[in-house]
Design a protein around this motif. Structure first.
Motif, PDB file in Angstrom:
ATOM      1  N   TYR A  24       0.695  -1.228   0.157  1.00 26.04           N
ATOM      2  CA  TYR A  24      -0.339   0.026   0.024  1.00 26.04           C
ATOM      3  C   TYR A  24       0.570   1.405   0.154  1.00 26.04           C
ATOM      4  CZ  TYR A  24      -4.300  -2.996   1.349  1.00 26.04           C
ATOM      5  OH  TYR A  24      -4.454  -4.129   2.261  1.00 26.04           O
ATOM      6  N   ARG A  68      -6.240   0.389   3.090  1.00 27.13           N
ATOM      7  CA  ARG A  68      -5.909  -0.875   3.149  1.00 27.13           C
ATOM      8  C   ARG A  68      -6.841  -1.824   3.635  1.00 27.13           C
ATOM      9  NH1 ARG A  68      -0.946   1.673   4.947  1.00 27.13           N
ATOM     10  NH2 ARG A  68      -1.701   2.671   3.551  1.00 27.13           N
ATOM     11  N   PRO A 128      -7.540  -4.150   6.937  1.00 26.28           N
ATOM     12  CA  PRO A 128      -7.516  -4.282   8.300  1.00 26.28           C
ATOM     13  C   PRO A 128      -6.336  -5.078   9.004  1.00 26.28           C
ATOM     14  CG  PRO A 128      -9.711  -5.311   8.099  1.00 26.28           C
ATOM     15  CD  PRO A 128     -10.042  -4.476   6.662  1.00 26.28           C
ATOM     16  N   ASP A 162      -3.518  -3.895   7.818  1.00 29.44           N
ATOM     17  CA  ASP A 162      -2.779  -2.391   8.295  1.00 29.44           C
ATOM     18  C   ASP A 162      -1.653  -2.522   9.016  1.00 29.44           C
ATOM     19  OD1 ASP A 162      -3.029  -0.065   9.941  1.00 29.44           O
ATOM     20  OD2 ASP A 162      -4.661   0.181   8.896  1.00 29.44           O
ATOM     21  N   ARG A 170      -5.866   1.712  14.720  1.00 30.31           N
ATOM     22  CA  ARG A 170      -6.724   1.717  14.165  1.00 30.31           C
ATOM     23  C   ARG A 170      -7.841   0.834  14.756  1.00 30.31           C
ATOM     24  NH1 ARG A 170      -7.452  -0.188   7.234  1.00 30.31           N
ATOM     25  NH2 ARG A 170      -9.478  -1.451   7.099  1.00 30.31           N
ATOM     26  N   ASN A 184     -10.356   4.261   6.729  1.00 34.01           N
ATOM     27  CA  ASN A 184      -9.388   3.546   6.236  1.00 34.01           C
ATOM     28  C   ASN A 184      -9.731   2.378   5.483  1.00 34.01           C
ATOM     29  OD1 ASN A 184      -7.030   5.483   6.475  1.00 34.01           O
ATOM     30  ND2 ASN A 184      -6.472   4.476   8.516  1.00 34.01           N
ATOM     31  N   HIS A 185     -10.594   1.744   5.584  1.00 41.22           N
ATOM     32  CA  HIS A 185     -11.302   0.797   5.206  1.00 41.22           C
ATOM     33  C   HIS A 185     -11.411   1.291   3.437  1.00 41.22           C
ATOM     34  CE1 HIS A 185     -12.824  -2.469   3.832  1.00 41.22           C
ATOM     35  NE2 HIS A 185     -12.751  -3.373   5.117  1.00 41.22           N
TER      36      HIS A 185
END
Ligand SMILES: *[C@@H]1O[C@H](CO)[C@@H](O)[C@H](O)[C@H]1NC(C)=O
Ligand SMILES: *[C@@H]1O[C@H](CO)[C@@H](O)[C@H](O)[C@H]1NC(C)=O
Ligand SMILES: *[C@@H]1O[C@H](CO)[C@@H](O)[C@H](O)[C@H]1NC(C)=O
Ligand SMILES: *[C@@H]1O[C@H](CO)[C@@H](O)[C@H](O)[C@H]1NC(C)=O
Ligand SMILES: *[C@@H]1O[C@H](CO)[C@@H](O)[C@H](O)[C@H]1NC(C)=O
Ligand SMILES: [Fe+2]
Length: 606
Positions: free
Chosen positions: A37, A43, A45, A48, A54, A311-312
């Protein structure tokens, strides 16, 4: 690394089974390569690098958004909590920019029309409504004008019936062999209209009898703010055995003397019956739009706000589709369904009827998978046992399907690019939590179950979500009302006692007066968004936004270009529609362009 591993295991869902768990462990143990990434990219989970941060961020957001009561009837919850309120306010502020722009445009247009009416000494004839209200008018609020033919051919039966398959496509269904006939009609009358010896039963047997049933509206409260008279029409339509045209057969008012009108009545009586029906159908379309577009997507999105990291990749996508989303229901409460608001002043039933509609329809029409295009058409009997459309022309379906198919292609690339295998899908504990949350606290109806999570399910869910904010919303609201809710044919309510018998000679008393006509015109125009193409906010421009696009991987960026191409092509197709030598376009005496992807927004803008 050690801490990260513990945290990942802690926050991953051990109940999901071995594959994900093993893979995750394997990856973190260094035997597999996690996706590469870029720093700011979305990204999954399980890949990550900062799972603890997160997870904390997800927990903070979950605490900040709580589920408040539904707005406008009983349907989806509305966000409450510190973050929920902040989101609703920010969305409202965003929407207010559009509102200011549209208010200015509508006001300018209405002033020009008001002067023209004054000069004419009022609206004195049917023709006055057509020309003074629309001819070269509304240039600020609706510069592309109403759909060609929509006003000039308004009194034609084929316009009325083909609206069920284009401009107002959500209420029509086939009369099922299993139900009692919705209302009776003499065989002699049916035969005369069809031109063959026939009956309701024989039409039904050949899968040719259809109904739009708004009789349920009879129970709604009328407004006491402005005097209006309720109707609750149901209408039969049929497929002609020879021409295969889709045509109207009869309209029953379901109130007072409960008259049944047909095309065999005098032109005035029959036209009036169609106008009565239009009042019920516009009420239906506007209320239904809240259910199938706003309520459905808000419920699913709130479940995501409680479970998916920002961030998903799926969350980045949902956020793009949901811009301004939490302005709509508060605005509706404030301006449409408030006491003495637009509904109380204009529509066939009052704001209390509107709320009742939502409460009544949410359990059935709020179903997520039930709303998938083919599922919905099948439920309504509009396809045969092989899934084939029953009509020779179905303009709504053509465009809706094209948009849906393009989204499906896009989301297939999207999901394939993020999940290299089904195991990676099962390993996505945030998605798993999302599905659980949707079906429970967020009260999404008919969402796929958690044990159905796989790539195909995710593709279908995202496709329908994007369909709901584009096709579902803009086939009912957005630019649709000003395009097809045109006077004098499409009256919003009845302003005169319903006739006790047939033989009406003068239709003028049934038309809105000048004040109401101007109010209605402005109201219908206010949903339109003529400047969106310049602002990069139309459906074809959904991925013009660098902020969200930059967060996606290369395959998704590539797929977004194909989506644009597809949508641009569809738009050009829509824009090239013309009348043929018989004055027809797609079997209709008007041009259907309501779902033009270079015009409609990709989100529920209002
Ligand atoms: C919103 O949440 C607050 C704080 O929990 C609560 O006091 C309030 O009643 C809620 N509002 C609604 C409309 O439920
Ligand atoms: C309809 O109006 C009556 C009389 O004003 C009122 O009592 C009733 O609550 C209303 N119904 C709804 C659903 O609001
Ligand atoms: C880009 O998308 C097209 C169409 O979906 C596909 O044929 C092509 O392989 C894609 N290219 C890359 C690099 O992903
Ligand atoms: C769009 O139309 C052009 C010209 O007709 C065609 O070459 C192109 O393949 C089409 N693109 C898509 C994505 O359908
Ligand atoms: C419908 O209206 C258009 C534009 O006024 C006209 O050109 C066309 O001939 C009409 N179609 C029919 C069937 O009357
Ligand atoms: Fe809306």
């Amino acid at each position: 690394m050690k801490l990260a591993l513990v945290a990942t295991l802690l926050f991953s869902n051990s109940a999901l089974g071995a594959p994900a768990h093993n893979e995750q462990t394997a990856l973190l143990a260094g035997s597999g390569a996690p996706p590469n990434y870029e720093p700011d990219q979305a990204r999954l989970p399980q890949f990550d690098a900062n799972p603890q941060d997160r997870a904390n961020a997800v927990a903070v957001r979950k605490a900040g958004f709580t589920y408040g009561p539904s707005l406008v009837g009983e349907a989806a919850p509305f966000p409450n909590g510190t973050l929920g309120n902040a989101r609703a306010k920010a969305d409202y502020d965003d929407w207010s920019i559009d509102r200011k722009d549209m208010d200015g445009r509508v006001l300018a247009d209405i002033q020009i029309i008001a002067q023209a009416i004054q000069k004419n000494g009022g609206l004195k004839s049917w023709k006055d409504y057509e020309t003074i209200l629309y001819d070269g008018q509304l240039q600020h609020s609706n510069p592309r004008g109403t759909a060609p033919g929509m006003i000039s051919n308004a009194t034609q039966d084929l316009l009325f019936s083909m609206e069920r398959l284009s401009e107002h496509p959500h209420a029509v269904r086939r009369v099922s062999p299993l139900e009692p006939l919705p209302f009776p009609l003499d065989d002699a009358i049916t035969s005369k209209i069809v031109g063959h010896k026939t009956s309701l039963e024989s039409l039904r047997k050949s899968d040719s009898l259809f109904i739009v049933d708004h009789s349920y509206q009879a129970k709604y409260n009328v407004s006491t703010v402005v005097k209006r008279y309720p109707v609750a029409c149901s209408a039969y339509f049929f497929i002609h055995p020879d021409t295969h045209d889709f045509l109207p057969l009869a309209i029953r008012t379901n109130v007072e003397s409960d008259l049944t009108y047909t095309p065999l009545d005098t032109p005035n009586d029959w036209l009036l019956a169609k106008m009565f029906f239009n009042a019920n159908d516009m009420f239906f379309a506007q209320m239904f739009h809240l259910v199938i577009a706003h309520d459905v997507t808000e419920a699913v999105h709130q479940a995501a706000l409680h479970t998916l990291s920002e961030n998903h990749p799926i969350m980045v996508m949902l956020e793009r589709l949901m811009i301004q989303a939490y302005s709509s229901r508060p605005v509706a409460e404030e301006l449409c369904f408030n006491h003495g608001g637009h509904w109380d002043q204009l529509m066939v039933f009052s704001q209390s009827g509107a709320r009742q509609f939502i409460t009544d329809h949410w359990p059935k029409d709020g179903k997520f998978q039930g709303g998938y295009l083919e599922n919905d058409l099948k439920t309504r009997g509009l396809t045969d046992e092989n899934g084939k459309i029953l009509f020779k022309s179905f303009p709504f379906f053509d465009d809706a399907k094209a948009i849906r198919d393009s989204y499906k292609v896009f989301f297939t690339s999207f999901i394939d690019s993020y999940y290299k295998s089904e195991e990676e899908v099962w390993g996505d504990f945030e998605v798993s939590n999302w599905f659980i949350e949707a079906a429970t606290k967020a009260k999404v109806l008919d969402f796929p179950r958690r044990d159905q999570i796989c790539k195909k399910t995710l593709i279908e869910v995202l496709t329908h979500f994007a369909f709901a904010t584009s096709v579902s919303h803009h086939s009912t609201n957005g630019a649709a009302p000003i395009t097809s809710g045109t006077l004098p044919f499409h009256i919003p309510a009845v302003y005169q006692q319903i006739p006790k018998e047939k033989g009406v000679t003068d239709l003028m008393p049934y038309l809105p007066d000048v004040t109401t006509a101007l109010h209605y015109l402005g109201f219908m125009a206010s949903f339109n968004r003529p400047s969106y193409s310049d602002q990069g906010r139309t459906l074809e421009q959904i991925f013009d936004d660098k902020v969200s696009l930059d967060r996606f991987n290369a395959q998704t960026k590539n797929a977004s270009q194909f989506f644009y191409q597809d949508m641009h092509n569809l738009s050009q197709q829509v824009r090239s529609r013309k009348f043929d030598s018989h004055g027809m376009s797609q079997g209709s005496p008007f041009i259907y362009r309501t779902l033009d992807p270079a015009y409609i927004p990709f989100f529920c803008a209002v």
